[in-house]
Design a protein around this motif. Structure first.
Motif, PDB file in Angstrom:
ATOM      1  N   ARG A  63       1.036  11.418   3.007  1.00 27.72           N
ATOM      2  CA  ARG A  63       0.466  12.277   4.055  1.00 27.72           C
ATOM      3  C   ARG A  63       0.885  13.726   3.803  1.00 27.72           C
ATOM      4  NH1 ARG A  63      -0.769   8.669   8.214  1.00 27.72           N
ATOM      5  NH2 ARG A  63       0.310   6.697   8.006  1.00 27.72           N
ATOM      6  N   ARG A  86     -14.764   5.312  11.899  1.00 25.36           N
ATOM      7  CA  ARG A  86     -13.794   4.850  12.916  1.00 25.36           C
ATOM      8  C   ARG A  86     -14.109   5.448  14.284  1.00 25.36           C
ATOM      9  NH1 ARG A  86     -10.066   6.476   8.739  1.00 25.36           N
ATOM     10  NH2 ARG A  86      -9.208   4.673   7.650  1.00 25.36           N
ATOM     11  N   ARG A  94       0.388   7.930  16.307  1.00 27.34           N
ATOM     12  CA  ARG A  94       0.535   6.862  17.313  1.00 27.34           C
ATOM     13  C   ARG A  94       1.950   6.288  17.253  1.00 27.34           C
ATOM     14  NH1 ARG A  94      -4.531   5.597  15.046  1.00 27.34           N
ATOM     15  NH2 ARG A  94      -3.746   3.849  13.805  1.00 27.34           N
ATOM     16  N   GLU A 147       0.863  -1.176   0.000  1.00 24.66           N
ATOM     17  CA  GLU A 147       0.000   0.000   0.000  1.00 24.66           C
ATOM     18  C   GLU A 147       0.899   1.225   0.000  1.00 24.66           C
ATOM     19  OE1 GLU A 147      -2.363  -0.540   3.550  1.00 24.66           O
ATOM     20  OE2 GLU A 147      -3.725  -1.896   2.493  1.00 24.66           O
ATOM     21  N   ASP A 165     -13.323   6.110   1.618  1.00 26.73           N
ATOM     22  CA  ASP A 165     -12.980   4.971   2.479  1.00 26.73           C
ATOM     23  C   ASP A 165     -11.461   4.875   2.693  1.00 26.73           C
ATOM     24  OD1 ASP A 165     -15.486   3.994   2.949  1.00 26.73           O
ATOM     25  OD2 ASP A 165     -15.266   2.143   1.785  1.00 26.73           O
ATOM     26  N   GLY A 166     -10.693   5.388   1.738  1.00 19.76           N
ATOM     27  CA  GLY A 166      -9.249   5.175   1.769  1.00 19.76           C
ATOM     28  C   GLY A 166      -8.447   6.463   1.833  1.00 19.76           C
ATOM     29  N   CYS A 167      -9.115   7.550   2.233  1.00 18.04           N
ATOM     30  CA  CYS A 167      -8.370   8.799   2.370  1.00 18.04           C
ATOM     31  C   CYS A 167      -8.957   9.619   3.508  1.00 18.04           C
ATOM     32  CB  CYS A 167      -8.392   9.591   1.067  1.00 18.04           C
ATOM     33  SG  CYS A 167      -9.991  10.203   0.577  1.00 18.04           S
ATOM     34  N   ARG A 168      -8.265  10.664   3.891  1.00 21.52           N
ATOM     35  CA  ARG A 168      -8.830  11.597   4.875  1.00 21.52           C
ATOM     36  C   ARG A 168      -9.042  12.934   4.197  1.00 21.52           C
ATOM     37  NH1 ARG A 168      -5.268   8.765   8.625  1.00 21.52           N
ATOM     38  NH2 ARG A 168      -6.577   7.699  10.163  1.00 21.52           N
ATOM     39  N   ASP A 189      -1.004  -4.945   8.546  1.00 22.02           N
ATOM     40  CA  ASP A 189      -0.426  -4.048   7.516  1.00 22.02           C
ATOM     41  C   ASP A 189       0.788  -3.265   8.047  1.00 22.02           C
ATOM     42  OD1 ASP A 189      -2.495  -4.832   5.851  1.00 22.02           O
ATOM     43  OD2 ASP A 189      -3.662  -3.005   6.084  1.00 22.02           O
ATOM     44  N   VAL A 236       1.106   5.079   0.838  1.00 18.47           N
ATOM     45  CA  VAL A 236       0.398   6.117   1.598  1.00 18.47           C
ATOM     46  C   VAL A 236       1.146   7.442   1.464  1.00 18.47           C
ATOM     47  CG1 VAL A 236      -0.196   6.891   3.952  1.00 18.47           C
ATOM     48  CG2 VAL A 236      -0.706   4.538   3.241  1.00 18.47           C
ATOM     49  N   PHE A 268       3.324   0.291   3.117  1.00 19.95           N
ATOM     50  CA  PHE A 268       2.852  -0.694   4.097  1.00 19.95           C
ATOM     51  C   PHE A 268       2.660  -2.013   3.369  1.00 19.95           C
ATOM     52  CE2 PHE A 268       1.671   3.374   5.844  1.00 19.95           C
ATOM     53  CZ  PHE A 268       1.872   3.238   7.204  1.00 19.95           C
ATOM     54  N   TYR A 297      -3.890   9.636   2.133  1.00 22.07           N
ATOM     55  CA  TYR A 297      -4.631   8.620   1.366  1.00 22.07           C
ATOM     56  C   TYR A 297      -3.744   7.426   1.087  1.00 22.07           C
ATOM     57  CZ  TYR A 297      -2.049  10.494  -2.592  1.00 22.07           C
ATOM     58  OH  TYR A 297      -1.044  10.905  -3.430  1.00 22.07           O
ATOM     59  N   LYS A 298      -4.418   6.356   0.670  1.00 25.47           N
ATOM     60  CA  LYS A 298      -3.714   5.122   0.312  1.00 25.47           C
ATOM     61  C   LYS A 298      -4.082   4.741  -1.115  1.00 25.47           C
ATOM     62  CE  LYS A 298      -5.646   1.390   0.776  1.00 25.47           C
ATOM     63  NZ  LYS A 298      -6.352   0.388  -0.043  1.00 25.47           N
ATOM     64  N   THR A 309      -1.768  12.755  10.996  1.00 31.91           N
ATOM     65  CA  THR A 309      -2.896  12.275  11.801  1.00 31.91           C
ATOM     66  C   THR A 309      -2.893  10.752  11.676  1.00 31.91           C
ATOM     67  OG1 THR A 309      -5.264  12.555  12.269  1.00 31.91           O
ATOM     68  CG2 THR A 309      -4.641  12.444   9.954  1.00 31.91           C
ATOM     69  N   GLY A 310      -3.719  10.079  12.445  1.00 31.62           N
ATOM     70  CA  GLY A 310      -3.831   8.627  12.318  1.00 31.62           C
ATOM     71  C   GLY A 310      -2.600   7.898  12.802  1.00 31.62           C
ATOM     72  N   SER A 311      -2.221   6.825  12.073  1.00 35.85           N
ATOM     73  CA  SER A 311      -1.205   5.895  12.574  1.00 35.85           C
ATOM     74  C   SER A 311       0.165   6.541  12.796  1.00 35.85           C
ATOM     75  CB  SER A 311      -1.085   4.679  11.663  1.00 35.85           C
ATOM     76  OG  SER A 311      -0.387   4.994  10.484  1.00 35.85           O
TER      77      SER A 311
HETATM   78  O1  CDP Z   1      -6.275   4.715   9.421  1.00 36.97           O
HETATM   79  P1  CDP Z   1      -5.074   4.471  10.285  1.00 36.97           P
HETATM   80  O2  CDP Z   1      -4.807   5.552  11.270  1.00 36.97           O
HETATM   81  O3  CDP Z   1      -5.048   3.100  10.863  1.00 36.97           O
HETATM   82  O4  CDP Z   1      -3.875   4.419   9.250  1.00 36.97           O
HETATM   83  P2  CDP Z   1      -3.029   5.557   8.542  1.00 36.97           P
HETATM   84  O5  CDP Z   1      -1.703   4.934   8.289  1.00 36.97           O
HETATM   85  O6  CDP Z   1      -3.053   6.820   9.302  1.00 36.97           O
HETATM   86  O7  CDP Z   1      -3.763   5.770   7.145  1.00 36.97           O
HETATM   87  C1  CDP Z   1      -3.307   6.712   6.209  1.00 36.97           C
HETATM   88  C2  CDP Z   1      -4.324   6.841   5.105  1.00 36.97           C
HETATM   89  O8  CDP Z   1      -4.392   5.633   4.348  1.00 36.97           O
HETATM   90  C3  CDP Z   1      -5.754   7.087   5.619  1.00 36.97           C
HETATM   91  O9  CDP Z   1      -6.406   7.969   4.718  1.00 36.97           O
HETATM   92  C4  CDP Z   1      -6.412   5.718   5.568  1.00 36.97           C
HETATM   93  O10 CDP Z   1      -7.804   5.828   5.347  1.00 36.97           O
HETATM   94  C5  CDP Z   1      -5.690   5.068   4.395  1.00 36.97           C
HETATM   95  N1  CDP Z   1      -5.541   3.609   4.566  1.00 36.97           N
HETATM   96  C6  CDP Z   1      -6.359   2.746   3.867  1.00 36.97           C
HETATM   97  O11 CDP Z   1      -7.186   3.184   3.075  1.00 36.97           O
HETATM   98  N2  CDP Z   1      -6.230   1.395   4.016  1.00 36.97           N
HETATM   99  C7  CDP Z   1      -5.329   0.889   4.855  1.00 36.97           C
HETATM  100  N3  CDP Z   1      -5.225  -0.429   4.966  1.00 36.97           N
HETATM  101  C8  CDP Z   1      -4.484   1.750   5.582  1.00 36.97           C
HETATM  102  C9  CDP Z   1      -4.618   3.114   5.417  1.00 36.97           C
END
Ligand code: CDP
Length: 237
Positions: free
Chosen positions: A95, A216, A104, A91, A197-200, A130, A93, A122, A177-178, A99-101
């Motif tokens: 940014r 979420r 953390r 995948e 579904d796959g982006c912010r 992942d 990604v 990823f 986004y991914k 934000t998100g992962s």
């Molecule tokens: O969503 P989360 O915090 O677990 O993961 P992220 O690494 O912050 O995700 C980064 C972007 O990739 C966000 O827009 C997710 O919606 C997208 N993503 C996805 O569509 N599918 C995944 N398996 C992982 C991330």
């Protein structure tokens, strides 16, 4: 009418069927929505339909701006015809804002604006959650070649430029986004989907989340928010 054949694969939100042509597949967008590696699940009425239309619009826009994709045409409310690709198990990604992962993982503050878009790979493996990987892992485990890595990075960043501009004009911020790529002969082509579904996506004025974070975080109005984004982008649903 294009006839669907055998089910080739079933993901968390989409199913992929064979068609009478070996090189063309039917992608079916379902209402199923999942998060946290499938631990949270719900069917959200109308999501499949909106994602199908949303994705087609974005894929057409990218294709018209020099990024070739697997999308061929929309064939029903929730089905699209796509080219068969040999998907890479990674995948990509990007940014623009933290934000998100990443917050953390690295303890960085939410909302930090990156000077340059940040790219991460990823591994696509639900059982392993992942995990984050780098170029060397991709080469060592033969998930892709050096050239394929370079192409994926180039294309993902080209997509970022095009979409940031488009979203910005619509009063929206593309936060992250991914995307996923596949091989067609010796070319690397954008596959899978580009939907909320796959982006912010944040509203430029209010900072409100208009993407899957609503699901979420149990914020409600998930499909309605996808519709707002579509409307702002001029996509007729
Ligand atoms: O969503 P989360 O915090 O677990 O993961 P992220 O690494 O912050 O995700 C980064 C972007 O990739 C966000 O827009 C997710 O919606 C997208 N993503 C996805 O569509 N599918 C995944 N398996 C992982 C991330």
């Amino acid at each position: 009418m294009i006839k669907k054949g055998n089910l080739l694969s079933e993901g968390k939100a989409k199913s992929l069927f064979e068609t009478e042509k070996h090189e063309e597949l039917m992608m079916v967008y379902r209402d199923d929505t999942s998060a946290f590696d499938g631990k949270k699940k719900e069917a959200l009425k109308g999501k499949g339909e909106i994602n199908n239309i949303f994705n087609a619009h974005i894929m057409d826009y990218l294709a018209n701006n020099g990024v070739e994709t697997h999308h061929l045409k929309t064939v029903s409310e929730n089905e699209s015809l796509v080219q068969r690709l040999d998907m890479l198990p990674v995948e990509c990604v990007v940014r623009n804002i933290a934000t998100g992962s990443i917050c953390r993982r690295l303890g960085v503050e939410q909302g930090l604006n990156f000077e340059e878009p940040l790219f991460e790979f990823f591994l696509k493996d639900d059982d392993l959650g992942d995990p984050l990987i780098n170029d060397n892992h991709i080469i060592a485990f033969k998930w892709g070649t050096e050239k394929e890595i370079e192409t994926m990075k180039e294309k993902t960043l080209a997509i970022n430029k095009l979409l940031c501009e488009k979203f910005s004009k619509a009063g929206l911020i593309l936060v992250d986004y991914k995307v996923e790529f596949g091989r067609r002969g010796d070319e690397i082509i954008l596959g899978d989907e580009f939907t909320p579904d796959g982006c912010r996506i944040w509203d430029q004025e209010t900072g409100e989340s208009l993407d899957k974070d609503r699901f979420r975080k149990d914020l409600g109005n998930v499909v309605e928010s996808y519709q707002i984004v579509a409307h702002k982008l001029g996509i007729s649903i």
